[in-house]
Write an enzyme that holds these catalytic residues in place. Sequence first.
Site, PDB file in Angstrom:
ATOM      1  N   LYS A 191       0.835  -1.209   0.000  1.00 21.11           N
ATOM      2  CA  LYS A 191       0.000   0.000   0.000  1.00 21.11           C
ATOM      3  C   LYS A 191       0.862   1.248   0.000  1.00 21.11           C
ATOM      4  O   LYS A 191       1.508   1.567   0.990  1.00 21.11           O
ATOM      5  CB  LYS A 191      -0.926   0.053   1.220  1.00 21.11           C
ATOM      6  CG  LYS A 191      -2.012   1.123   0.992  1.00 21.11           C
ATOM      7  CD  LYS A 191      -2.713   1.564   2.247  1.00 21.11           C
ATOM      8  CE  LYS A 191      -2.004   2.646   3.001  1.00 21.11           C
ATOM      9  NZ  LYS A 191      -1.797   3.907   2.247  1.00 21.11           N
ATOM     10  N   GLU A 266       9.686   0.827  10.726  1.00 19.34           N
ATOM     11  CA  GLU A 266      10.754   1.814  10.597  1.00 19.34           C
ATOM     12  C   GLU A 266      10.059   3.163  10.698  1.00 19.34           C
ATOM     13  O   GLU A 266       9.267   3.526   9.827  1.00 19.34           O
ATOM     14  CB  GLU A 266      11.475   1.614   9.268  1.00 19.34           C
ATOM     15  CG  GLU A 266      12.848   2.252   9.243  1.00 19.34           C
ATOM     16  CD  GLU A 266      12.790   3.623   8.628  1.00 19.34           C
ATOM     17  OE1 GLU A 266      12.738   4.602   9.414  1.00 19.34           O
ATOM     18  OE2 GLU A 266      12.778   3.726   7.396  1.00 19.34           O
ATOM     19  N   CYS A 300      13.790  10.042   7.181  1.00 20.21           N
ATOM     20  CA  CYS A 300      13.628   9.625   8.586  1.00 20.21           C
ATOM     21  C   CYS A 300      14.968   9.641   9.316  1.00 20.21           C
ATOM     22  O   CYS A 300      15.020   9.871  10.521  1.00 20.21           O
ATOM     23  CB  CYS A 300      12.947   8.271   8.672  1.00 20.21           C
ATOM     24  SG  CYS A 300      13.643   7.086   7.544  1.00 20.21           S
ATOM     25  N   GLU A 402      10.405  15.573  15.757  1.00 25.27           N
ATOM     26  CA  GLU A 402      10.800  15.413  14.354  1.00 25.27           C
ATOM     27  C   GLU A 402      10.034  16.411  13.490  1.00 25.27           C
ATOM     28  O   GLU A 402       8.802  16.442  13.532  1.00 25.27           O
ATOM     29  CB  GLU A 402      10.480  13.984  13.896  1.00 25.27           C
ATOM     30  CG  GLU A 402      10.948  13.702  12.493  1.00 25.27           C
ATOM     31  CD  GLU A 402      10.629  12.278  12.043  1.00 25.27           C
ATOM     32  OE1 GLU A 402       9.511  11.806  12.297  1.00 25.27           O
ATOM     33  OE2 GLU A 402      11.503  11.664  11.421  1.00 25.27           O
TER      34      GLU A 402
END
Length: 502
Positions: A191, A266, A300, A402
């Site tokens: 997906k 992750e 990331c 973040e």
Amino acid sequence: MSDLKVNLTAPNGRKITLPTGLYINGEFVKATGGQTITSINPTDESEIATVQAASVEDVDKAVAAARAAFNGSEWRDLTNTDRGGLMYKLADLIEAEKETLATLETWDNGKPYQVSLNEDLAEVTGTLRYYAGWADKIHGSTIPTTGAKFAYTLKQPIGVCAQIIPWNYPLAMAAWKLGPALAAGCCVVLKPAEQTPLSILYFAQLIEKAGFPKGVINVVNGYGKEAGHALASHLDVDKIAFTGSTVTGKQIMRTAAVNMKNITLETGGKSPLLVFDDADFEQAAKWAHIGIMSNQGQICTATSRVLVQESIYDKFVEEFKKIVASTSIVGDPFKDDTFQGPQVTKAQYERVLGFVESGKSEGATLAHGGVPYTKVGEGKGYFIEPTVFTDVKSSMTIFREEVFGPFVVLVSFKDEAEAIKLANDTTYGLGSAVFSQNIERAHRVASKIEAGMVWINSSQDSDFRVPFGGVKNSGIGRELGEAGLHSYLQEKAVHVNMGTKL
Ligand code: ADP
């Protein structure tokens, strides 16, 4: 033109016929619920194409197709060498169409075309070929036990795997996940993220061309809360591999508990980059720039916290600002000299600008950027000037959260002990970097940083041969390398009695 295909002309003039359906059991089909996703070009906010979005029922169909393929003889009876052969073929087809795939990736995501073409597509073919090579090298071991007995292990594919990928590297993330899954003999429902549905649809056509049996790879575009959740909660899915935000990763982990799915996550990061006063100063500044500003800061592992030793801090800030001003060329992602395109969506763009306000209100110094970049197009598009904050304290939000944009905080430290303390003062643990010419210090610090990866005198190295993943809130499990392969295998122990009688 059928209603499941669209003819497009990309901003670079490339003509592309794109399938728009869900790719289930080897065919492009319409979504049953009538939902669609309209992809927006982040460069000028125009609509690119509208594609089908999967309902729960469509997800059921895709999972059923993957299950049937997994149990079917066409896939099961294929020799592992032939399985690898299909993967090599897929990589060749991707290579032959790399300009089209890179065009779609840039158009949909906003990343510079040169990056899509020369870095991301190379990553895709490299990863698929690396794992194709593994397909016929998977085996268990023989273990002597007691008396006339021994045991052996079989490494078997986990089964039907749902792979939920993010928008920052759509094709590369697909390859990171498909490569090991296919080499292991699993079947997949992939997906893509709703923000970037296009390149994977073009890629899906190549699956059949490569000769994969129907149902081995299914691609369902769809919304996270519906199609993503349906995959994570599906009782016939054996594994979820996910890359995305930490919040969603935790949600998936909870949902996946329903049938105790195997999971690989992750997730986010707030990776530190440490510069000691014995580092190669210029190199450290250049790598620090690459480490946070490439891919619009939407990485990331981005080294978003740059920690610099007190004695060289002021000089470093000046050098860093100079590099940002001369290298971070913001512009149309299809232009060759563009380093930084737009942020992927309005939501991301606003999120980054929100953190600028947070930094200012908490008392950090905005040393560069921090405002929309309006010199491209006619003020349209999600462009932001690369942003640098100095005088940042570890208590500030911009040190802790973040941002996922071209946004860096520069912080000073006194000595090695304080550097390590600051580096580990985070709930995340994905990437990290150490700059020092002192090899003892570099390795000592590398061993003490709480992270899945450390770069010594570098940043953002990622190689399909090397395990990739995080600790703490940055994830569970590893992708890439041999570890990535094993995350799609389960080990069965077979105990053999060669004659022990009761
Ligand atoms: P971001 O916040 O950056 O958009 P997400 O972690 O929400 O990142 O999205 C990454 C991927 O996870 C996307 O493919 C998205 O559709 C999917 N996703 C989002 N929410 C869920 C959910 N509740 N369950 C499963 N998948 C989800």
